[in-house]
Scaffold this motif. Structure first.
Motif, PDB file in Angstrom:
ATOM      1  N   LEU A 186     -34.491 -24.764  13.951  1.00  0.00           N
ATOM      2  CA  LEU A 186     -33.914 -25.065  12.612  1.00  0.00           C
ATOM      3  C   LEU A 186     -35.387 -25.400  11.764  1.00  0.00           C
ATOM      4  CD1 LEU A 186     -30.645 -27.080  12.281  1.00  0.00           C
ATOM      5  CD2 LEU A 186     -30.931 -24.730  12.591  1.00  0.00           C
ATOM      6  N   PHE A 187     -35.338 -24.363  10.877  1.00  0.00           N
ATOM      7  CA  PHE A 187     -36.499 -24.829   9.838  1.00  0.00           C
ATOM      8  C   PHE A 187     -36.177 -25.111   8.369  1.00  0.00           C
ATOM      9  CE2 PHE A 187     -37.879 -21.827  13.260  1.00  0.00           C
ATOM     10  CZ  PHE A 187     -39.091 -22.192  13.780  1.00  0.00           C
ATOM     11  N   PRO A 188     -36.054 -26.218   8.348  1.00  0.00           N
ATOM     12  CA  PRO A 188     -35.463 -26.933   6.855  1.00  0.00           C
ATOM     13  C   PRO A 188     -36.690 -26.421   5.852  1.00  0.00           C
ATOM     14  CG  PRO A 188     -36.310 -28.701   8.170  1.00  0.00           C
ATOM     15  CD  PRO A 188     -36.292 -27.399   9.182  1.00  0.00           C
ATOM     16  N   ILE A 189     -36.285 -26.265   4.588  1.00  0.00           N
ATOM     17  CA  ILE A 189     -37.301 -26.056   3.703  1.00  0.00           C
ATOM     18  C   ILE A 189     -37.938 -27.317   3.201  1.00  0.00           C
ATOM     19  CG2 ILE A 189     -37.596 -25.189   1.194  1.00  0.00           C
ATOM     20  CD1 ILE A 189     -34.842 -23.428   1.560  1.00  0.00           C
ATOM     21  N   PRO A 190     -39.206 -27.337   3.311  1.00  0.00           N
ATOM     22  CA  PRO A 190     -39.999 -28.624   3.124  1.00  0.00           C
ATOM     23  C   PRO A 190     -39.827 -28.895   1.647  1.00  0.00           C
ATOM     24  CG  PRO A 190     -41.558 -26.754   3.285  1.00  0.00           C
ATOM     25  CD  PRO A 190     -40.127 -26.214   3.553  1.00  0.00           C
ATOM     26  N   GLY A 191     -39.834 -30.439   1.367  1.00  0.00           N
ATOM     27  CA  GLY A 191     -39.682 -30.900  -0.286  1.00  0.00           C
ATOM     28  C   GLY A 191     -38.618 -30.834  -0.578  1.00  0.00           C
ATOM     29  N   GLN A 192     -38.251 -31.132  -1.607  1.00  0.00           N
ATOM     30  CA  GLN A 192     -37.186 -31.380  -2.600  1.00  0.00           C
ATOM     31  C   GLN A 192     -36.877 -30.478  -3.561  1.00  0.00           C
ATOM     32  OE1 GLN A 192     -34.712 -33.373  -1.600  1.00  0.00           O
ATOM     33  NE2 GLN A 192     -35.740 -34.043   0.107  1.00  0.00           N
ATOM     34  N   ALA A 193     -35.761 -29.913  -3.932  1.00  0.00           N
ATOM     35  CA  ALA A 193     -35.664 -29.150  -5.201  1.00  0.00           C
ATOM     36  C   ALA A 193     -35.956 -29.865  -6.607  1.00  0.00           C
ATOM     37  CB  ALA A 193     -34.321 -28.626  -5.505  1.00  0.00           C
ATOM     38  N   PRO A 194     -36.648 -29.235  -7.444  1.00  0.00           N
ATOM     39  CA  PRO A 194     -36.991 -30.070  -8.841  1.00  0.00           C
ATOM     40  C   PRO A 194     -35.576 -30.522  -9.471  1.00  0.00           C
ATOM     41  CG  PRO A 194     -37.677 -27.749  -8.815  1.00  0.00           C
ATOM     42  CD  PRO A 194     -36.828 -27.886  -7.720  1.00  0.00           C
ATOM     43  N   LEU A 226     -35.028  -9.601   3.485  1.00  0.00           N
ATOM     44  CA  LEU A 226     -34.996 -10.740   2.089  1.00  0.00           C
ATOM     45  C   LEU A 226     -36.582 -10.686   1.558  1.00  0.00           C
ATOM     46  CD1 LEU A 226     -32.989 -13.522   3.961  1.00  0.00           C
ATOM     47  CD2 LEU A 226     -31.912 -11.742   2.554  1.00  0.00           C
ATOM     48  N   GLN A 227     -36.485 -10.738   0.277  1.00  0.00           N
ATOM     49  CA  GLN A 227     -37.843 -10.766  -0.181  1.00  0.00           C
ATOM     50  C   GLN A 227     -38.098 -12.018  -0.783  1.00  0.00           C
ATOM     51  OE1 GLN A 227     -39.950  -7.962  -0.950  1.00  0.00           O
ATOM     52  NE2 GLN A 227     -38.839  -7.186   0.809  1.00  0.00           N
ATOM     53  N   HIS A 228     -37.500 -12.960  -1.425  1.00  0.00           N
ATOM     54  CA  HIS A 228     -37.820 -14.233  -1.911  1.00  0.00           C
ATOM     55  C   HIS A 228     -37.951 -15.086  -0.802  1.00  0.00           C
ATOM     56  CE1 HIS A 228     -38.303 -17.712  -4.557  1.00  0.00           C
ATOM     57  NE2 HIS A 228     -38.238 -16.611  -5.612  1.00  0.00           N
ATOM     58  N   PRO A 229     -39.179 -15.845  -0.916  1.00  0.00           N
ATOM     59  CA  PRO A 229     -39.262 -17.092   0.184  1.00  0.00           C
ATOM     60  C   PRO A 229     -38.314 -18.135   0.184  1.00  0.00           C
ATOM     61  CG  PRO A 229     -41.341 -16.669  -1.081  1.00  0.00           C
ATOM     62  CD  PRO A 229     -40.548 -15.782  -1.655  1.00  0.00           C
ATOM     63  N   TYR A 230     -37.614 -18.238  -0.899  1.00  0.00           N
ATOM     64  CA  TYR A 230     -36.396 -19.199  -1.084  1.00  0.00           C
ATOM     65  C   TYR A 230     -35.339 -18.729  -0.071  1.00  0.00           C
ATOM     66  CZ  TYR A 230     -32.724 -22.121  -2.883  1.00  0.00           C
ATOM     67  OH  TYR A 230     -31.491 -23.183  -2.912  1.00  0.00           O
ATOM     68  N   THR A 231     -34.886 -17.761  -0.394  1.00  0.00           N
ATOM     69  CA  THR A 231     -33.810 -16.833   0.280  1.00  0.00           C
ATOM     70  C   THR A 231     -34.130 -16.804   1.485  1.00  0.00           C
ATOM     71  OG1 THR A 231     -33.634 -15.525  -1.714  1.00  0.00           O
ATOM     72  CG2 THR A 231     -32.216 -15.088   0.193  1.00  0.00           C
ATOM     73  N   GLN A 232     -35.309 -16.726   2.029  1.00  0.00           N
ATOM     74  CA  GLN A 232     -35.628 -16.459   3.518  1.00  0.00           C
ATOM     75  C   GLN A 232     -36.005 -18.143   4.171  1.00  0.00           C
ATOM     76  OE1 GLN A 232     -39.798 -15.134   3.506  1.00  0.00           O
ATOM     77  NE2 GLN A 232     -39.153 -13.072   2.680  1.00  0.00           N
ATOM     78  N   GLY A 233     -35.862 -18.905   3.412  1.00  0.00           N
ATOM     79  CA  GLY A 233     -35.775 -20.474   3.960  1.00  0.00           C
ATOM     80  C   GLY A 233     -34.421 -20.808   4.270  1.00  0.00           C
ATOM     81  N   LEU A 234     -33.586 -20.411   2.953  1.00  0.00           N
ATOM     82  CA  LEU A 234     -32.362 -20.530   3.412  1.00  0.00           C
ATOM     83  C   LEU A 234     -31.672 -20.046   4.713  1.00  0.00           C
ATOM     84  CD1 LEU A 234     -30.831 -20.328  -0.435  1.00  0.00           C
ATOM     85  CD2 LEU A 234     -31.089 -22.327   0.805  1.00  0.00           C
ATOM     86  N   TRP A 235     -32.142 -18.703   4.737  1.00  0.00           N
ATOM     87  CA  TRP A 235     -31.519 -18.058   5.859  1.00  0.00           C
ATOM     88  C   TRP A 235     -32.042 -18.815   7.336  1.00  0.00           C
ATOM     89  CZ3 TRP A 235     -27.548 -14.946   6.570  1.00  0.00           C
ATOM     90  CH2 TRP A 235     -27.373 -14.310   7.846  1.00  0.00           C
ATOM     91  N   ARG A 236     -33.436 -19.095   7.449  1.00  0.00           N
ATOM     92  CA  ARG A 236     -33.923 -19.679   8.613  1.00  0.00           C
ATOM     93  C   ARG A 236     -33.288 -21.005   8.546  1.00  0.00           C
ATOM     94  NH1 ARG A 236     -38.756 -17.767   6.558  1.00  0.00           N
ATOM     95  NH2 ARG A 236     -39.398 -19.768   5.742  1.00  0.00           N
ATOM     96  N   ALA A 237     -32.963 -21.803   7.728  1.00  0.00           N
ATOM     97  CA  ALA A 237     -32.044 -23.122   7.813  1.00  0.00           C
ATOM     98  C   ALA A 237     -30.894 -23.120   8.474  1.00  0.00           C
ATOM     99  CB  ALA A 237     -32.233 -23.921   6.477  1.00  0.00           C
ATOM    100  N   LEU A 238     -30.001 -22.001   8.596  1.00  0.00           N
ATOM    101  CA  LEU A 238     -28.857 -21.998   8.786  1.00  0.00           C
ATOM    102  C   LEU A 238     -28.755 -22.274  10.333  1.00  0.00           C
ATOM    103  CD1 LEU A 238     -27.451 -18.538   7.536  1.00  0.00           C
ATOM    104  CD2 LEU A 238     -26.685 -20.901   6.847  1.00  0.00           C
ATOM    105  N   PRO A 239     -27.800 -22.994  10.791  1.00  0.00           N
ATOM    106  CA  PRO A 239     -27.627 -23.537  12.242  1.00  0.00           C
ATOM    107  C   PRO A 239     -27.335 -22.227  13.097  1.00  0.00           C
ATOM    108  CG  PRO A 239     -25.819 -24.344  10.949  1.00  0.00           C
ATOM    109  CD  PRO A 239     -26.650 -23.917  10.219  1.00  0.00           C
TER     110      PRO A 239
END
Length: 338
Positions: A286-294, A262-275
């Motif tokens: 679990l590693f949730p993506i910090p912050g909120q989407a715009p 996975l190349q994009h940090p967002y895609t990497q974050g989605l994958w790491r957040a999977l249970p």
């Protein structure tokens, strides 16, 4: 729930798919959709295509623009939303410029939509059979008797155990999985060449969800239909989709064929957040993506993901990245990708 999805994925490896023809049946170019006279952009310039027999996944957090994209393709945008720019080519015909009546004729006959919430999509005062049969009566011109026979046959094809009894039943008597099968039956009644499935497994139990996935995959392989499968669950697409498009803030930020490298940090974050997969001992957090989407109307000077990205640099905050090809069916919208 994840275990059933993985069991399905292991039974249908990505390498087992036959590559679809190169000629796309649908081409979307620079599609921008907004609410409130352009004040709240939902999509900001989408580019993608689908070929016959191909399953393409569209994934992202809630609010990324996935469902709006589906309704925009079908011409079913809600009040207050409009297409600001872009081209939606269906076999070379621009649907964005097609008159409403002609576009309605295309929907159902050539394009089918599986709604996210089947209970809302079905009319509670009409029987299941009446709602399916009216498609054949009013869109195919069949008699009442022939439409009923076709509806019963179709209800059996989507896996309802008692199609004759289901015909006379009402939506409230069906489980969520059975209602979803009815909605799928209505979407494929006239054998459309494109099926858009908007989170069709939402709120279903694992066994039924796996069956729905198998049913949709069969539609692509047996009927040759192109499928746009919308979801927020990356793991669900493993073994189902030949290509996966990842959306964030109304843009495609990555295109990939598998969840390897996975190349994009967002895609990497989605994958790491999977249970973790149930039943397996995985010693990881679990590693949730910090912050909120715009918010939809929020304008960001550089990369939209930069405020949440652990790798962001000054370049990311100042300059919007372009979607850059990385190889066949691989692209990423990131300054830092290899």
């Amino acid at each position: 729930m994840v275990g059933c999805f993985l069991a399905f994925a292991k039974s249908v490896p990505l390498g087992s798919f036959v590559l679809p023809p190169a000629q796309p049946i649908l081409q979307v170019q620079d599609l921008a959709i907004s609410f409130g006279r352009g004040a709240y952009p939902a999509t900001r310039g989408l580019d993608f295509s689908l070929a016959p027999g191909e399953v393409v996944g569209l994934v992202g957090e809630s609010g990324s623009g996935k469902s709006v994209t589906a309704y925009g393709l079908m011409g079913l945008l809600p009040h207050g939303a409009k297409v600001d720019r872009g081209v939606i080519l269906w076999k070379g015909q621009d649907l964005a410029l097609t008159p409403p009546k002609k576009r309605r004729d295309l929907c159902g006959r050539h394009l089918g939509l599986v709604f996210q919430e089947p209970l809302s999509a079905l009319n509670p005062v009409y029987s299941i059979g009446e709602q399916v049969a009216e498609i054949f009566r009013y869109r195919a011109g069949l008699s009442r008797a022939k439409a009923k026979a076709k509806a019963i046959e179709l209800l059996g094809q989507v896996g309802l155990p008692d199609p004759q009894g289901a015909y006379a039943s009402f939506p409230h008597r069906f489980s969520g999985g059975m209602r979803q099968r009815v909605v799928i039956a209505m979407a494929i009644a006239l054998s459309p060449e494109l099926i858009i499935a908007d989170e069709p497994t939402t709120a279903l139990d694992p066994t039924i969800a796996a069956q729905i996935i198998q049913l949709i995959q069969n539609l692509a392989s047996q009927r040759g239909a192109a499928v746009l499968f919308i979801t927020h669950n990356l793991r669900l697409l493993t073994g189902l989709a030949q290509r996966i498009l990842v959306m964030y803030h109304g843009l495609i930020v990555e295109e990939l064929t598998s969840f390897q490298d996975l190349q994009h940090p967002y895609t990497q974050g989605l994958w790491r957040a999977l249970p973790p997969e149930p039943g397996l001992r995985e010693d990881r957090r679990l590693f949730p993506i910090p912050g909120q989407a715009p918010l939809p109307g929020e304008e960001i000077r550089g990369c939209a993901f930069a405020p949440r990205c652990p790798k962001a640099q000054d370049l990311c905050r100042l300059t919007p990245p372009l979607l850059r090809p990385l190889g066949p069916n691989r692209a990423t919208r990131c300054h830092l990708s290899r």
